[in-house]
Design an enzyme around this catalytic site. Structure first.
Site, PDB file in Angstrom:
ATOM      1  N   ASN A 111      41.313  44.770  57.933  1.00 35.82           N
ATOM      2  CA  ASN A 111      42.634  45.013  57.353  1.00 35.82           C
ATOM      3  C   ASN A 111      42.962  46.499  57.321  1.00 35.82           C
ATOM      4  O   ASN A 111      44.097  46.886  57.572  1.00 35.82           O
ATOM      5  CB  ASN A 111      42.702  44.445  55.932  1.00 35.82           C
ATOM      6  CG  ASN A 111      42.931  42.961  55.962  1.00 35.82           C
ATOM      7  OD1 ASN A 111      42.635  42.309  56.954  1.00 35.82           O
ATOM      8  ND2 ASN A 111      43.431  42.421  54.875  1.00 35.82           N
ATOM      9  N   LYS A 137      36.244  41.885  56.573  1.00 38.90           N
ATOM     10  CA  LYS A 137      37.691  41.674  56.388  1.00 38.90           C
ATOM     11  C   LYS A 137      38.387  42.968  55.926  1.00 38.90           C
ATOM     12  O   LYS A 137      39.470  43.303  56.403  1.00 38.90           O
ATOM     13  CB  LYS A 137      37.873  40.553  55.355  1.00 38.90           C
ATOM     14  CG  LYS A 137      39.176  40.513  54.633  1.00 38.90           C
ATOM     15  CD  LYS A 137      40.178  39.617  55.309  1.00 38.90           C
ATOM     16  CE  LYS A 137      41.505  39.661  54.569  1.00 38.90           C
ATOM     17  NZ  LYS A 137      42.539  38.905  55.209  1.00 38.90           N
TER      18      LYS A 137
HETATM   19  P1  NAD Z   1      49.456  32.488  46.868  1.00 39.21           P
HETATM   20  O1  NAD Z   1      49.930  33.295  45.711  1.00 39.21           O
HETATM   21  O2  NAD Z   1      50.434  31.726  47.685  1.00 39.21           O
HETATM   22  O3  NAD Z   1      48.338  31.452  46.356  1.00 39.21           O
HETATM   23  C1  NAD Z   1      47.461  31.685  45.302  1.00 39.21           C
HETATM   24  C2  NAD Z   1      47.478  30.431  44.456  1.00 39.21           C
HETATM   25  O4  NAD Z   1      46.488  30.558  43.440  1.00 39.21           O
HETATM   26  C3  NAD Z   1      48.816  30.206  43.752  1.00 39.21           C
HETATM   27  O5  NAD Z   1      49.331  28.931  44.121  1.00 39.21           O
HETATM   28  C4  NAD Z   1      48.472  30.277  42.261  1.00 39.21           C
HETATM   29  O6  NAD Z   1      49.221  29.367  41.464  1.00 39.21           O
HETATM   30  C5  NAD Z   1      47.000  29.899  42.292  1.00 39.21           C
HETATM   31  N1  NAD Z   1      46.252  30.356  41.133  1.00 39.21           N
HETATM   32  C6  NAD Z   1      46.195  31.597  40.583  1.00 39.21           C
HETATM   33  N2  NAD Z   1      45.361  31.599  39.532  1.00 39.21           N
HETATM   34  C7  NAD Z   1      44.852  30.353  39.428  1.00 39.21           C
HETATM   35  C8  NAD Z   1      43.938  29.727  38.538  1.00 39.21           C
HETATM   36  N3  NAD Z   1      43.375  30.416  37.537  1.00 39.21           N
HETATM   37  N4  NAD Z   1      43.656  28.422  38.718  1.00 39.21           N
HETATM   38  C9  NAD Z   1      44.228  27.715  39.736  1.00 39.21           C
HETATM   39  N5  NAD Z   1      45.119  28.249  40.601  1.00 39.21           N
HETATM   40  C10 NAD Z   1      45.420  29.543  40.442  1.00 39.21           C
HETATM   41  O7  NAD Z   1      48.624  33.494  47.778  1.00 39.21           O
HETATM   42  P2  NAD Z   1      48.062  33.229  49.264  1.00 39.21           P
HETATM   43  O8  NAD Z   1      48.962  33.884  50.251  1.00 39.21           O
HETATM   44  O9  NAD Z   1      47.677  31.802  49.414  1.00 39.21           O
HETATM   45  O10 NAD Z   1      46.757  34.154  49.206  1.00 39.21           O
HETATM   46  C11 NAD Z   1      45.548  33.750  48.585  1.00 39.21           C
HETATM   47  C12 NAD Z   1      44.457  34.751  48.958  1.00 39.21           C
HETATM   48  O11 NAD Z   1      44.332  34.807  50.372  1.00 39.21           O
HETATM   49  C13 NAD Z   1      44.766  36.196  48.511  1.00 39.21           C
HETATM   50  O12 NAD Z   1      43.569  36.814  48.120  1.00 39.21           O
HETATM   51  C14 NAD Z   1      45.336  36.822  49.776  1.00 39.21           C
HETATM   52  O13 NAD Z   1      45.156  38.228  49.788  1.00 39.21           O
HETATM   53  C15 NAD Z   1      44.499  36.125  50.844  1.00 39.21           C
HETATM   54  N6  NAD Z   1      45.102  36.050  52.188  1.00 39.21           N
HETATM   55  C16 NAD Z   1      46.419  35.760  52.341  1.00 39.21           C
HETATM   56  C17 NAD Z   1      46.939  35.673  53.638  1.00 39.21           C
HETATM   57  C18 NAD Z   1      48.397  35.303  53.868  1.00 39.21           C
HETATM   58  O14 NAD Z   1      48.874  35.395  55.017  1.00 39.21           O
HETATM   59  N7  NAD Z   1      49.143  34.826  52.868  1.00 39.21           N
HETATM   60  C19 NAD Z   1      46.118  35.906  54.755  1.00 39.21           C
HETATM   61  C20 NAD Z   1      44.762  36.167  54.564  1.00 39.21           C
HETATM   62  C21 NAD Z   1      44.269  36.234  53.268  1.00 39.21           C
END
Ligand code: NAD
Length: 292
Positions: free
Chosen positions: A174, A170
């Site tokens: 990226n 990944k």
């Molecule tokens: P996001 O911020 O929307 O979601 C993360 C969630 O985790 C939030 O809802 C937050 O409240 C929750 N959270 C944080 N700490 C927590 C804890 N201790 N206990 C419970 N919940 C907790 O982010 P996302 O876009 O869903 O991304 C999540 C991961 O996926 C990241 O690592 C991101 O880099 C990766 N990612 C994102 C995308 C995208 O398009 N958004 C694509 C591929 C990968």
């Protein structure tokens, strides 16, 4: 299957909703009340803590912002790893540092807990549509256990190798697409200054490595075959890069990616690769990185 899902944000929300649609039981936890409400509306079980979300789960997903969050949730003072059913598999789909994945997986293994890393290609709209790409690292048996769930959430799943290879795949993916984003923007901006027709330009680019990538064109034809006799000499590529940089300067377009690449071409030339094929850039880079 009974799934525990921790992190129901943009990605996790969509992923868990597709598990629910496919008939799996999903016990979810997120720090955000709005995410929990959405999970409840989608038919998920609302857990009051991460610990509660995992207690009956066969497979536990973490979809959290970064490495320290994953470490905290799984192995922190109130970490869930100590509370999961024997035989359950943890799947971390967050994008985190590979070294963090290695360390978390090793600590879990020492506790007798299985983990696979299954980071994701594509974005949140694909998470909701169930069309993600998964790059999975982990033991075959663990991979096979979680595969039916990944297939519900995604379109394509690759088993990359042992734990840690998913996140490394990944990171490479990226790195390329994120740098190409800058290069693409630079090139299109210069083309606009040149007053070129964009559709025609794109047709041209799609017939060359510019649009089709070196991975499917020049590299397999030459350097992957250990053949760097010149079909297009690296010296000439360096000369052409210089032309683009001069033209960019004249048009007031910063070509920072090109300027960085020019330094590497200069190094390749000073290391004796100038008369070789331009794909000898891979040979040059491997030498710089100390690879035999
Ligand atoms: P996001 O911020 O929307 O979601 C993360 C969630 O985790 C939030 O809802 C937050 O409240 C929750 N959270 C944080 N700490 C927590 C804890 N201790 N206990 C419970 N919940 C907790 O982010 P996302 O876009 O869903 O991304 C999540 C991961 O996926 C990241 O690592 C991101 O880099 C990766 N990612 C994102 C995308 C995208 O398009 N958004 C694509 C591929 C990968």
């Amino acid at each position: 299957m009974h799934v525990g899902f921790i992190g129901l944000g943009m990605m996790g929300g969509g992923m868990s909703s597709n598990l629910l649609k496919a008939g799996h039981t999903v016990s979810g936890f997120d720090l955000s009340p709005a995410s929990m409400e959405r999970h409840a509306k989608a038919g998920g079980i609302v857990a009051k803590s991460a610990k509660e979300a995992v207690k009956d789960a066969d497979v536990i997903f973490t979809m959290l912002p970064n490495g320290p969050d994953v470490e905290h949730v799984l192995l922190g003072p109130d970490g869930v790893a100590a509370h999961i059913k024997p035989g359950a598999v943890i799947v971390d789909s967050s994008t985190i540092l590979p070294k963090a994945t290695d360390s978390i997986a090793a600590r879990l293994k020492a506790m007798g807990v299985a983990m696979v890393d299954a980071p994701i290609g594509r974005t949140s709209e694909h998470a909701w549509a169930g069309t993600l790409i998964f790059m999975v690292g982990g033991e075959k048996a663990h991979f096979e256990k979680v595969l039916p769930l990944l297939e519900v959430m995604g379109e394509v799943t690759y088993h990359c190798g042992p734990v840690g290879t998913g996140i490394r795949t990944k990171i490479i993916n990226n790195y390329m697409s994120i740098v190409l984003n800058v290069l693409t923007a630079e090139a299109l901006t210069l083309s606009e200054k040149f007053a070129l027709d964009r559709d025609t330009l794109i047709k041209v680019l799609m017939g060359t490595p510019a649009g089709r990538s070196h991975l499917t064109t020049s590299y397999p034809a030459k350097v992957f075959k250990n053949d760097v006799t010149a079909t297009f000499m690296l010296d000439l590529a360096a000369k052409d890069l210089g032309l683009a940089i001069q033209a960019g300067a004249a048009e007031g377009v910063p070509l920072a990616t090109g300027a960085a690449a020019q330094q590497i071409y200069n190094i390749a030339q000073s290391h004796g690769h100038g008369k070789e094929d331009w794909t000898a850039m891979l040979v040059n880079m491997r030498e710089l990185a100390g690879l035999k």
